[in-house]
Write a protein that holds these residues in place. Structure first.
Motif, short mmCIF file in Angstrom:
data_model
loop_
_atom_site.label_atom_id
_atom_site.label_comp_id
_atom_site.label_asym_id
_atom_site.label_seq_id
_atom_site.Cartn_x
_atom_site.Cartn_y
_atom_site.Cartn_z
N ALA A 162 -40.49 11.57 20.80
CA ALA A 162 -41.44 10.63 20.22
C ALA A 162 -41.60 10.85 18.72
CB ALA A 162 -42.80 10.75 20.92
N LEU A 163 -41.73 12.10 18.33
CA LEU A 163 -41.97 12.39 16.92
C LEU A 163 -40.75 12.11 16.06
CD1 LEU A 163 -44.08 15.67 17.26
CD2 LEU A 163 -44.88 13.32 16.98
N ALA A 164 -39.56 12.40 16.59
CA ALA A 164 -38.34 12.14 15.84
C ALA A 164 -38.13 10.65 15.61
CB ALA A 164 -37.13 12.73 16.56
N ALA A 165 -38.65 9.85 16.54
CA ALA A 165 -38.51 8.40 16.42
C ALA A 165 -39.65 7.78 15.61
CB ALA A 165 -38.46 7.77 17.82
N GLY A 166 -40.47 8.64 15.01
CA GLY A 166 -41.57 8.13 14.21
C GLY A 166 -42.69 7.52 15.02
N ALA A 167 -42.82 7.99 16.27
CA ALA A 167 -43.83 7.40 17.17
C ALA A 167 -45.09 8.24 17.25
CB ALA A 167 -43.23 7.22 18.56
N GLY A 168 -45.37 9.04 16.22
CA GLY A 168 -46.54 9.90 16.25
C GLY A 168 -47.84 9.16 16.40
N LEU A 191 -47.94 13.31 33.38
CA LEU A 191 -48.00 13.96 32.07
C LEU A 191 -46.61 14.26 31.50
CD1 LEU A 191 -49.72 15.18 29.82
CD2 LEU A 191 -49.73 17.35 31.08
N LEU A 192 -45.81 15.03 32.19
CA LEU A 192 -44.53 15.45 31.64
C LEU A 192 -43.56 14.28 31.47
CD1 LEU A 192 -44.00 18.71 33.74
CD2 LEU A 192 -45.07 18.49 31.48
N PHE A 193 -43.44 13.43 32.49
CA PHE A 193 -42.48 12.33 32.43
C PHE A 193 -42.80 11.36 31.30
CE2 PHE A 193 -41.46 12.66 37.29
CZ PHE A 193 -40.96 13.94 37.08
N PRO A 194 -44.05 10.90 31.16
CA PRO A 194 -44.32 9.98 30.04
C PRO A 194 -44.09 10.62 28.67
CG PRO A 194 -46.34 10.48 31.27
CD PRO A 194 -45.20 10.99 32.07
N LEU A 195 -44.48 11.89 28.50
CA LEU A 195 -44.28 12.54 27.21
C LEU A 195 -42.80 12.64 26.87
CD1 LEU A 195 -46.84 15.52 27.24
CD2 LEU A 195 -47.07 13.30 26.11
N ARG A 196 -41.97 12.90 27.85
CA ARG A 196 -40.54 13.11 27.61
C ARG A 196 -39.89 11.88 26.98
NH1 ARG A 196 -36.53 16.27 25.94
NH2 ARG A 196 -34.71 16.39 27.32
N VAL A 197 -40.39 10.67 27.31
CA VAL A 197 -39.78 9.45 26.77
C VAL A 197 -40.65 8.77 25.72
CG1 VAL A 197 -38.38 9.00 28.82
CG2 VAL A 197 -40.70 8.06 28.69
N GLY A 198 -41.75 9.44 25.32
CA GLY A 198 -42.62 8.85 24.30
C GLY A 198 -43.48 7.71 24.81
N ALA A 199 -43.77 7.72 26.13
CA ALA A 199 -44.58 6.66 26.74
C ALA A 199 -46.06 7.06 26.72
CB ALA A 199 -44.10 6.41 28.17
N THR A 200 -46.88 6.33 27.47
CA THR A 200 -48.32 6.55 27.52
C THR A 200 -48.75 6.98 28.91
OG1 THR A 200 -48.74 4.90 25.80
CG2 THR A 200 -50.60 5.47 27.22
N ALA A 201 -49.61 8.01 28.98
CA ALA A 201 -50.17 8.47 30.25
C ALA A 201 -51.64 8.08 30.32
CB ALA A 201 -50.04 9.99 30.35
N VAL A 202 -52.04 7.50 31.43
CA VAL A 202 -53.45 7.19 31.68
C VAL A 202 -53.98 8.18 32.69
CG1 VAL A 202 -55.11 5.45 32.48
CG2 VAL A 202 -53.08 4.74 31.18
#
Length: 542
Positions: free
Chosen positions: A50-56, A261-272
């Motif tokens: 996520a961070l490398a893609a500028g999605a911070g 938690l882990l799966f959404p973070l891995r692809v830069g998605a959103t966790a609710v």
């Protein structure tokens, strides 16, 4: 990759309590994406994409009343990591018991423990003091991070020496209160350099009750966390950055930890992450947050199907069922209500997440699916020999993750000739699809929860009216199974509906409430062998 590399830990408890390596399952890393470097801390790896893609500034986590971007979540993780290694005085390899419901702060705490080079020991919110004490003792925890709303049972639990003094509370009404994690965080820097852990340093000890009720700690490495993110969600779920993940399994369950938690973070998605969801409030939340991926147990899907028409679920593209067998009727009712073909899956705490599944056109009604790429599976007979299609036997699995119990002789039962034996009876067809048939042990699986009969028996036997008891799983259309207790009373007590209700409430006060017997039957005597062993099969046959 089975050979251990130099650990970053100064506290060597975890490596010293791994089973002997000859008792490990065979670990396989057959896919290019499973080739991890010898030095690996999973938390930076989860954020790098996520961070490398500028999605911070993308939303990483949403709670009931808060949402954090990737940058904001990372800042909180780093401040907590500083608290752990600074004011709390923890060293690399120490174990931290975590206790909280599904919310952003619980997620940040788990990730901070891993980033700081400590070992997370997540526990379910419903556990009672006695259960917490058993887990804390077996893992020899050094510290506790606990939600303020769950103080009662935590304060009553028997903790190892020193852990009580290293306990902080999060989510306090008064953020500046003594012992507040948030107050400690405020005084810490907002950047923390991840500890340079080995890929095979233990970072997670997840507990499963097992069939005896004695807690089993499953030990997982930093590379294991990455492996589950690079298998099922990549190959079956096909998760992507635009996804919004939602669901019910607690973060203390590896099903929830991965899926929410882990799966959404891995692809830069959103966790609710939401607490205390019901089938209706989950549907409401899917509509409100425009969720695209849902993780929950068949029981929830069964209850949500007749309500689905009241909500706008157009955003949903994938729904995942695991935790118990998925009935055909449930899968079909969900498809009729939503147009979505359910993704079924089987996983295990011992292997961390789902290893057999299918999605889309690969789904075959009645089948769990095929081995997830990265895993292998077969059916073994009682002598440990592979059998062909059409034969019911023991499900055996191997892949990049596998069973390593914390100082537990039951390691010998779970691993055979390099295979993980899940305790499930399965059948494979000629096309390589796997069909669930039953459990091979006495575990009761009710609404997605694993419940050990002997643990419920132990709680019942603490009541003054109970002379002896036997607990089994009774088939139930709604929950898969329910806990049924067969009770023999002491001479001064008489069977009655009132006493049955009293016993149910008593159990709820002893162990997690979901484990209580929904059915209580009073018997004059229990069926036993000549040597005194309880014959559970006779209780089931009744």
């Amino acid at each position: 990759m089975n050979r251990p590399t130099a650990s970053a830990y100064t506290d060597h408890f975890a490596r010293e309590h791994l089973p002997p390596q000859e008792l490990w399952p065979e670990l396989r890393f057959d896919l290019p994406e499973l080739q991890y470097p010898p030095r690996l801390n999973c938390v930076p790896q989860l954020f790098d994409g996520a961070l490398a893609a500028g999605a911070g500034e993308r939303i990483a986590i949403r709670g009931a009343d808060v949402e954090w971007t990737y940058t904001e979540l990372l800042e909180r993780i780093d401040r907590i990591a500083h608290v752990l290694r600074g004011p709390m005085g923890l060293e690399a390899g120490n174990r931290v018991l975590l206790r909280g419901a599904n919310n952003p702060m619980m997620a940040a705490c788990i990730l901070a423990v891993l980033k700081a080079g400590c070992i997370a020991v997540p526990t379910m919110p419903l556990l009672r003091a006695r259960e917490l004490g058993a887990i804390a003792g077996k893992a020899a925890v050094n510290a506790v991070l606990c939600a303020d709303g769950l103080r009662g049972e935590m304060e009553a639990a028997d903790l190892p020496p020193g852990a009580r003094e290293k306990t902080l509370w999060f989510g306090c009404t008064d953020a500046d209160a003594a012992g507040s994690l948030e107050a400690s965080m405020a005084a810490q820097p907002s950047r923390y350099e991840a500890v340079d852990t080995a890929a095979d340093d233990v970072c997670l000890i997840s507990f499963t009750s097992g069939t005896t009720g004695v807690p089993k700690g499953t030990m997982h490495f930093h590379r294991d966390v990455m492996a589950i993110c690079d298998c099922f969600p990549r190959s079956v779920l096909a998760s992507q950055r635009s996804d919004v993940f939602i669901g019910t399994p607690p973060l203390a369950f590896t099903f929830g930890l991965g899926g929410l938690l882990l799966f959404p973070l891995r692809v830069g998605a959103t966790a609710v992450l939401l607490e205390k969801l019901t089938p209706e409030t989950l549907l409401q939340a899917i509509e409100k947050h425009r969720a695209t991926v849902c993780f929950t147990a068949p029981t929830f899907y069964r209850q949500m199907a007749p309500l689905a028409g009241k909500y706008d679920l157009a955003s949903l593209r994938k729904t995942v069922s695991a935790g118990e067998a998925l009935p055909l009727a449930t899968r079909e009712s969900w498809r009729q209500a939503t147009g979505l073909v359910m993704i079924d899956g089987i996983g295990a705490t011992e292997l961390l997440h789902i290893f057999i599944s299918a999605a889309g056109e690969q789904v075959r009604p009645g089948a769990t699916g095929k081995p997830v790429p990265g895993y292998q599976a077969c059916i073994l007979d009682h002598d440990g020999r592979p059998v062909g299609p059409g034969v019911i036997g023991r499900l055996a699995v191997k892949g990049p993750t596998g069973c390593r119990y914390l100082a537990d002789e039951r390691q010998n039962d779970y691993v055979l000739d390099g295979w993980n034996l899940t305790g499930d009876a399965y059948e494979m067809d000629a096309d390589g699809y796997f069909y669930y048939r039953s459990r091979t042990d006495d575990m009761i699986i009710s609404a997605g929860y694993n419940i050990a009969g002997p643990e419920v028996e132990d709680a019942l036997l603490r009541h003054p009216a109970v002379a002896e008891c036997g607990v089994i799983g009774k088939p139930d259309e709604e929950r898969g199974q329910i806990v049924e207790a067969h009770v023999v009373l002491k001479p001064d007590y008489a069977a009655s509906p009132e006493l049955a209700a009293q016993l149910q409430e008593f159990v709820k006060g002893q162990i997690a409430p979901y484990k209580y017997p929904r059915s209580v039957r009073f018997l004059a005597a229990l069926p036993r062998t000549e040597t005194g062993k309880l014959q559970r099969f006779k209780l089931r046959n009744e």
